[in-house]
Design a protein around this motif. Structure first.
Motif, mmCIF file in Angstrom:
data_model
loop_
_atom_site.group_PDB
_atom_site.id
_atom_site.type_symbol
_atom_site.label_atom_id
_atom_site.label_comp_id
_atom_site.label_asym_id
_atom_site.label_seq_id
_atom_site.Cartn_x
_atom_site.Cartn_y
_atom_site.Cartn_z
ATOM 1 N N TRP A 119 0.671 -1.126 0.019
ATOM 2 C CA TRP A 119 -0.014 -0.012 0.007
ATOM 3 C C TRP A 119 0.710 1.197 0.022
ATOM 4 O O TRP A 119 0.362 2.235 -0.298
ATOM 5 C CB TRP A 119 -1.023 0.059 1.195
ATOM 6 N N GLU A 158 -13.629 2.648 4.351
ATOM 7 C CA GLU A 158 -14.426 1.711 4.941
ATOM 8 C C GLU A 158 -14.734 0.594 3.812
ATOM 9 O O GLU A 158 -15.475 -0.472 4.090
ATOM 10 C CB GLU A 158 -15.836 2.254 5.409
ATOM 11 N N TYR A 184 -12.096 -1.876 -1.240
ATOM 12 C CA TYR A 184 -11.810 -3.077 -1.980
ATOM 13 C C TYR A 184 -10.511 -3.025 -2.999
ATOM 14 O O TYR A 184 -9.897 -3.657 -3.612
ATOM 15 C CB TYR A 184 -12.943 -3.678 -2.475
ATOM 16 N N LEU A 225 -7.218 -3.926 -1.893
ATOM 17 C CA LEU A 225 -7.064 -5.439 -1.719
ATOM 18 C C LEU A 225 -6.757 -5.949 -3.076
ATOM 19 O O LEU A 225 -5.999 -6.571 -3.385
ATOM 20 C CB LEU A 225 -8.268 -5.918 -1.320
ATOM 21 N N LEU A 251 -3.366 -4.968 -4.714
ATOM 22 C CA LEU A 251 -2.095 -5.750 -4.281
ATOM 23 C C LEU A 251 -2.574 -7.152 -4.833
ATOM 24 O O LEU A 251 -1.320 -7.896 -4.949
ATOM 25 C CB LEU A 251 -2.261 -5.579 -2.759
ATOM 26 N N SER A 252 -3.761 -7.669 -4.686
ATOM 27 C CA SER A 252 -3.605 -9.209 -4.906
ATOM 28 C C SER A 252 -3.322 -9.339 -6.410
ATOM 29 O O SER A 252 -2.837 -10.418 -6.797
ATOM 30 C CB SER A 252 -5.053 -9.777 -4.657
ATOM 31 N N ARG A 257 0.408 -9.442 -6.571
ATOM 32 C CA ARG A 257 0.978 -10.829 -6.253
ATOM 33 C C ARG A 257 1.098 -11.908 -7.315
ATOM 34 O O ARG A 257 1.482 -12.956 -7.651
ATOM 35 C CB ARG A 257 0.569 -11.224 -4.903
ATOM 36 N N MET A 277 -8.827 -10.588 10.064
ATOM 37 C CA MET A 277 -9.085 -9.570 8.720
ATOM 38 C C MET A 277 -9.185 -10.595 7.610
ATOM 39 O O MET A 277 -8.327 -11.400 7.547
ATOM 40 C CB MET A 277 -7.654 -8.909 8.715
ATOM 41 N N THR A 314 -9.374 -10.788 3.852
ATOM 42 C CA THR A 314 -9.380 -9.785 2.510
ATOM 43 C C THR A 314 -10.665 -10.228 1.496
ATOM 44 O O THR A 314 -10.453 -9.476 0.447
ATOM 45 C CB THR A 314 -7.992 -10.182 1.835
ATOM 46 N N GLU A 315 -11.128 -11.157 1.699
ATOM 47 C CA GLU A 315 -12.430 -11.304 0.567
ATOM 48 C C GLU A 315 -13.629 -10.448 1.212
ATOM 49 O O GLU A 315 -14.739 -10.327 0.632
ATOM 50 C CB GLU A 315 -12.943 -12.828 0.577
ATOM 51 N N ASP A 316 -13.576 -10.200 2.451
ATOM 52 C CA ASP A 316 -15.039 -9.629 2.950
ATOM 53 C C ASP A 316 -14.528 -8.698 4.261
ATOM 54 O O ASP A 316 -14.260 -9.185 5.720
ATOM 55 C CB ASP A 316 -15.794 -10.678 3.653
ATOM 56 N N LEU A 317 -14.572 -7.575 4.030
ATOM 57 C CA LEU A 317 -14.130 -6.395 4.818
ATOM 58 C C LEU A 317 -15.313 -6.324 6.016
ATOM 59 O O LEU A 317 -14.943 -5.570 6.826
ATOM 60 C CB LEU A 317 -14.177 -5.348 4.469
ATOM 61 N N LYS A 318 -16.347 -7.013 5.939
ATOM 62 C CA LYS A 318 -17.261 -7.081 7.032
ATOM 63 C C LYS A 318 -16.999 -7.656 8.336
ATOM 64 O O LYS A 318 -17.560 -7.858 9.181
ATOM 65 C CB LYS A 318 -18.646 -7.024 6.810
ATOM 66 N N MET A 365 -4.687 -5.033 7.395
ATOM 67 C CA MET A 365 -5.569 -5.210 6.342
ATOM 68 C C MET A 365 -4.950 -5.551 5.321
ATOM 69 O O MET A 365 -5.353 -6.413 4.618
ATOM 70 C CB MET A 365 -6.266 -4.023 5.991
ATOM 71 N N TYR A 366 -3.684 -5.043 4.801
ATOM 72 C CA TYR A 366 -3.111 -5.268 3.537
ATOM 73 C C TYR A 366 -1.662 -6.266 3.715
ATOM 74 O O TYR A 366 -1.077 -6.451 2.456
ATOM 75 C CB TYR A 366 -2.786 -4.283 2.746
ATOM 76 N N GLY A 367 -1.270 -6.363 4.934
ATOM 77 C CA GLY A 367 -0.136 -6.880 5.014
ATOM 78 C C GLY A 367 0.296 -8.541 4.422
ATOM 79 O O GLY A 367 1.479 -8.473 3.873
ATOM 80 N N LEU A 400 -1.069 -9.113 1.701
ATOM 81 C CA LEU A 400 -1.103 -9.119 0.205
ATOM 82 C C LEU A 400 0.225 -8.220 -0.379
ATOM 83 O O LEU A 400 0.483 -7.900 -1.499
ATOM 84 C CB LEU A 400 -2.021 -8.607 -0.482
#
Lengths: 365, 293
Positions: free
Chosen positions: A183, A338, A341, A344, A347-348, A351, B120, B122-126, B283-285, B287
C-alpha cells in the motif's frame, strides 16, 4: 472587488457586532452576488464574523492551477474570453443534463470537454466523471489559480522529474515494470487518507462545510472527510505534527487568517512511498497562510500562500473565490477507506502477476 | 418574547465585554477551559442563546468500548509479544439492567463476532471489529471510544468532532430535508437535534449495519434508531443516555447510560489521527511483498 466591500472594523467589537447582528443577518439573506454592492459581513450570535455554511470548491470552475502557455504573461481573461468559455460550459452542462435525463451515464455527458494538459490541472479532465456539479462550471476572470506574473509552480529544478514519475505511476498506464509492492506504493488519496491540505478547498471533488463555535472555526472537506479544527482564541502553535498540519487562526477585521505548519514528514520517503502529486504533498518544511474574506452572502475570497524551501524556489499564492453552492447544500459521508476493496484487488493482482510471470519491480527494487 | 431575549443577549454581551470574556460561562477566549472560571457548580453554563453551553473537549472514563456489558479483566491479544499492554480492563457495563435483549439468531451472531473480532478477511471487509480497521465507529460507539471528542456549538448546528477516525457528526437543530442524508445508510448516520429543557436530544437514523457497539462483538442492523440525550451535570460533566431500538436484532428497545467528562487542561484539544495508516499493515500486510506475518 475589495474596494467595494464594506467590512465591519474590528474595533466595533463584540457589542456592536451583536447589536447589528439581526440587521446584518437580514441583509445577508438579501445580499446581491459578489462585488455588485456594498456588503456587510454578518456576525454569529457570539459576535464573530460568520463564514458558516456549505461552500462549493474547485469543482465549480475550470480555471487551471498553472497558467497555460497561450496566456503567458497575462493574468486575466478578457470579458469576451470569459463569455465564450462560459457559453461552452453552459452547453456542456445542457448536454450532460439531457443525457442524464435519458438515463445514460453522467460520464458520457462529459465527452467534448476541451482536454489538454496545458489547459487543466493534472488529470482534471479525466476526473470530471467524479464531479457532477448540477450546474455549469463557473468561469472566473483569472487565467490560472496561481497569481502573479508567472502563474506557474516555482519548482526547484530537481522536482519536476519526480512529479513526472509520480504522474506516470498513478496514471491508468503505469510503467510496464512497475509492480506495487505494498500500500505504501500508492498515494495517500488511493489509500483513502487525504490529498493534503493545500488542495483541500480548491482541488477536491466535493463541497466544503464551515462550522463555527465560540473561538473555533472548523473546515471540513467532503472528500476524505478532511477536517481542520482551527482555534481562533489566541493560542499559539504547539509542536505536534500531523498530516494535515496544525492550523491556528486569527481574525483580522472580518478576514479569517489561518497559519498552518507542523506537517508530518511521513509521506516523504522517496521514491517508494512518494506517489502523491508533488504539489499536494505536505512536508515538514511546509508553511501555509490562508485568508478567508466573505464578500457576499454567497461568496468567500480565498487565498493560500505556500512556502516550502525544500521544493519551491519562492513562495507562491493561489487565489480562488468560493461560492455557496446552489445545488449542493449538504456534505455527504465520504466512507472511502471503509470499503477500499480497490486496494485489496490492486495488491492481490500484483502478487498474482508475480506468481505467473516472475515479474519483479525494477524501480528501487 | 422577542424583547426580553434581545435584552438578555445585549446584557450578556455587555457583561462579557466588561469582564473581557465570553458571557455566561462560555469558555473564555484566553484558553481558560473552566466555564465560569471557578470550581464546578451545579448550573450548566450557558451559550449566548441561553441554551446549555456544550462547547469543549469531552471524554468518557469507562471501559464500554471493550464491552458495553459487565466484564472481567482479560489478557490482551498476543500477551507473549505485548506483555501487559493492551489487556482488557474490567468494568461495569453501561447497559441498563446489563442484559441485551437479543433475538436468538442475533445472540449466535454476536458470539461469532466475538470469535472473529480480530480476523482480517481480504475477501470480506465486514468480518471482524471495524475498530481494528480504523472504520468510523458509528453511533453510539463514537461517544465512548477511549479518545476525546470536541463539541463545536453554533446556533443552528452542533458539530461533534471525534478524534478516532476523524469522524464527524453535524447535529441539525434547524429543519433540514433528510432525504439526501438518508438516501444510503452511513457510518455516522443522520442526526437531528432539539432542546428538551437543558437536555440536548438527538435523533439518529440512517445508520449502516457494519458498526459494532464494542470489541465484544455486540452489533445492530441498519434498522437501528438511536435517541441520545446529553444532559449537563454541573459545569464539567454530561450525563449521556442512548436508547437503542432495532427490531431486526433485539426483542425490545434498551438503554445505555454513562457520564462524559470535560477535559480541563488549558490547551485541551483533539488531534488529527489518520489511523488508516496504522490499520494498513493489518489489512493489507498479507498481500504485500514481502508479506507481513
Amino acid at each position: 472587488m475589495k474596494a467595494r466591500r464594506m467590512a465591519i472594523p474590528v474595533t466595533f467589537g463584540l457589542l456592536a457586532a451583536t447589536m447589528v447582528w439581526r440587521l446584518t443577518f437580514l441583509g445577508a439573506q438579501q445580499a446581491e452576488p459578489a462585488g455588485t454592492a456594498a456588503y456587510v459581513q454578518p456576525a454569529t450570535t457570539w459576535g464573530e464574523p460568520d463564514l458558516r455554511g456549505v461552500w462549493g470548491g474547485r469543482h465549480q470552475t475550470v480555471t487551471p492551477l498553472e497558467r497555460p502557455e497561450k496566456f503567458a504573461g497575462r493574468e486575466f481573461l478578457t470579458e469576451e474570453e470569459i463569455a465564450a468559455r462560459q457559453k461552452e460550459e453552459n452547453e456542456l452542462q445542457a448536454k450532460k443534463d439531457a443525457l442524464v435525463q435519458r438515463g445514460e451515464g453522467v460520464e458520457l455527458g462529459l465527452r467534448g470537454r476541451p482536454a489538454g494538459k496545458t489547459d487543466t490541472i493534472q488529470n482534471f479532465e479525466y476526473n470530471t466523471f467524479w464531479v457532477d456539479t448540477g450546474a455549469p462550471a463557473r468561469v472566473f476572470n483569472r487565467t490560472s489559480l496561481i497569481v502573479g506574473p508567472e502563474g506557474r509552480i516555482p519548482y526547484k529544478p530537481e522536482v519536476p522529474a519526480r512529479v513526472k514519475f509520480t504522474e506516470a505511476v498513478v496514471s491508468s498506464n503505469p510503467p510496464r515494470d512497475f509492480v506495487n509492492r505494498s500500500w505504501r506504493d500508492r498515494d495517500m488519496g488511493e489509500r483513502c487518507i487525504t490529498d493534503g491540505t493545500i488542495g483541500m478547498i480548491w482541488a477536491g471533488t466535493g463541497p466544503t462545510e464551515i462550522t463555527q463555535g465560540p473561538g473555533y472555526v472548523v473546515i471540513r472537506g467532503e472528500q476524505f472527510r478532511d477536517r481542520r479544527i482551527i482555534p481562533t482564541d489566541g493560542r499559539p502553535h504547539g509542536t505536534i505534527r500531523s498530516i494535515l498540519g496544525e492550523a491556528v487562526g486569527r481574525w483580522e477585521g472580518t478576514t479569517l487568517v489561518v497559519e498552518t505548519k507542523n506537517f508530518s514528514d511521513r509521506t516523504q520517503h522517496w521514491p517508494l512511498d512518494r506517489f502523491a502529486q508533488e504539489y499536494r504533498t505536505p512536508t515538514a518544511s511546509m508553511h501555509l497562510i490562508e485568508r478567508f474574506t466573505r464578500t457576499a452572502a454567497d461568496a468567500i475570497d480565498y487565498t493560500i500562500t505556500i512556502t516550502d524551501p525544500s521544493k519551491f524556489t519562492k513562495d507562491f499564492t493561489i487565489s480562488f473565490p468560493f461560492l455557496k453552492s446552489p445545488t449542493e447544500q449538504v456534505l455527504l459521508e465520504y466512507a472511502c477507506h471503509e470499503a477500499n476493496y480497490g486496494m485489496l484487488h490492486l495488491l492481490s493482482q500484483a502478487r498474482n502477476l508475480e506468481r505467473r510471470t516472475g515479474a519483479r519491480r525494477k524501480i528501487a527494487g | 418574547m422577542r424583547s426580553p431575549i434581545l435584552t438578555l443577549t445585549v446584557g450578556a454581551f455587555l457583561a462579557g465585554v466588561l469582564v473581557g470574556c465570553q458571557p455566561n460561562g462560555t469558555p473564555a477566549t484566553n484558553g481558560d477551559p473552566t466555564p465560569g472560571g471557578g470550581p464546578a457548580g451545579t448550573r450548566a453554563p450557558r451559550a449566548v442563546d441561553g441554551k446549555p453551553n456544550l462547547n469543549g473537549v469531552w471524554q468518557v472514563m469507562n471501559t464500554a468500548n471493550w464491552d458495553i456489558q459487565d466484564h472481567d479483566a482479560q489478557p490482551g491479544p498476543y500477551p507473549h509479544l505485548l506483555g501487559a499492554w493492551f489487556y482488557v480492563p474490567p468494568g461495569n457495563g453501561v447497559v441498563e439492567g446489563n442484559e441485551l435483549p437479543y433475538q436468538p439468531w442475533a445472540l449466535e451472531k454476536r458470539k461469532e463476532n466475538f470469535t472473529k473480532r480480530m480476523v482480517m478477511d481480504t475477501e470480506d471487509l465486514k468480518v471482524g471489529d471495524p475498530e481494528a480497521k480504523c472504520y468510523m465507529p458509528g453511533v453510539p460507539r463514537a461517544t465512548y471510544m477511549p479518545y476525546p471528542f470536541q463539541i463545536i456549538q453554533g446556533t443552528e448546528k452542533i458539530h461533534i468532532a471525534y478524534e478516532f477516525a476523524h469522524a464527524d457528526r453535524i447535529v441539525h437543530l434547524d429543519k433540514v430535508d433528510p432525504t439526501p442524508y438518508l438516501a444510503v445508510d452511513t457510518w455516522m448516520g443522520h442526526s437531528e437535534g432539539r432542546w428538551d429543557g437543558d437536555t440536548l436530544v438527538v435523533d439518529v437514523k440512517g445508520l449502516i449495519d457494519q458498526t459494532w457497539f464494542d470489541r465484544a462483538g455486540n452489533f445492530h442492523s441498519n434498522a437501528m434508531h438511536v435517541v441520545e440525550r446529553y444532559t449537563p451535570v454541573g459545569t464539567d460533566a454530561l450525563m449521556y443516555e442512548a436508547t437503542i431500538d432495532d427490531p431486526k436484532v433485539f426483542t425490545k428497545p434498551w438503554k445505555m447510560r454513562m457520564p462524559i467528562y470535560r477535559h480541563l487542561e488549558p490547551d485541551a484539544r483533539i488531534h488529527e489521527v489518520q489511523c488508516v495508516e496504522f490499520a494498513e499493515p493489518f489489512m493489507y500486510g498479507t498481500l504485500s511483498r514481502p508479506p507481513l506475518k
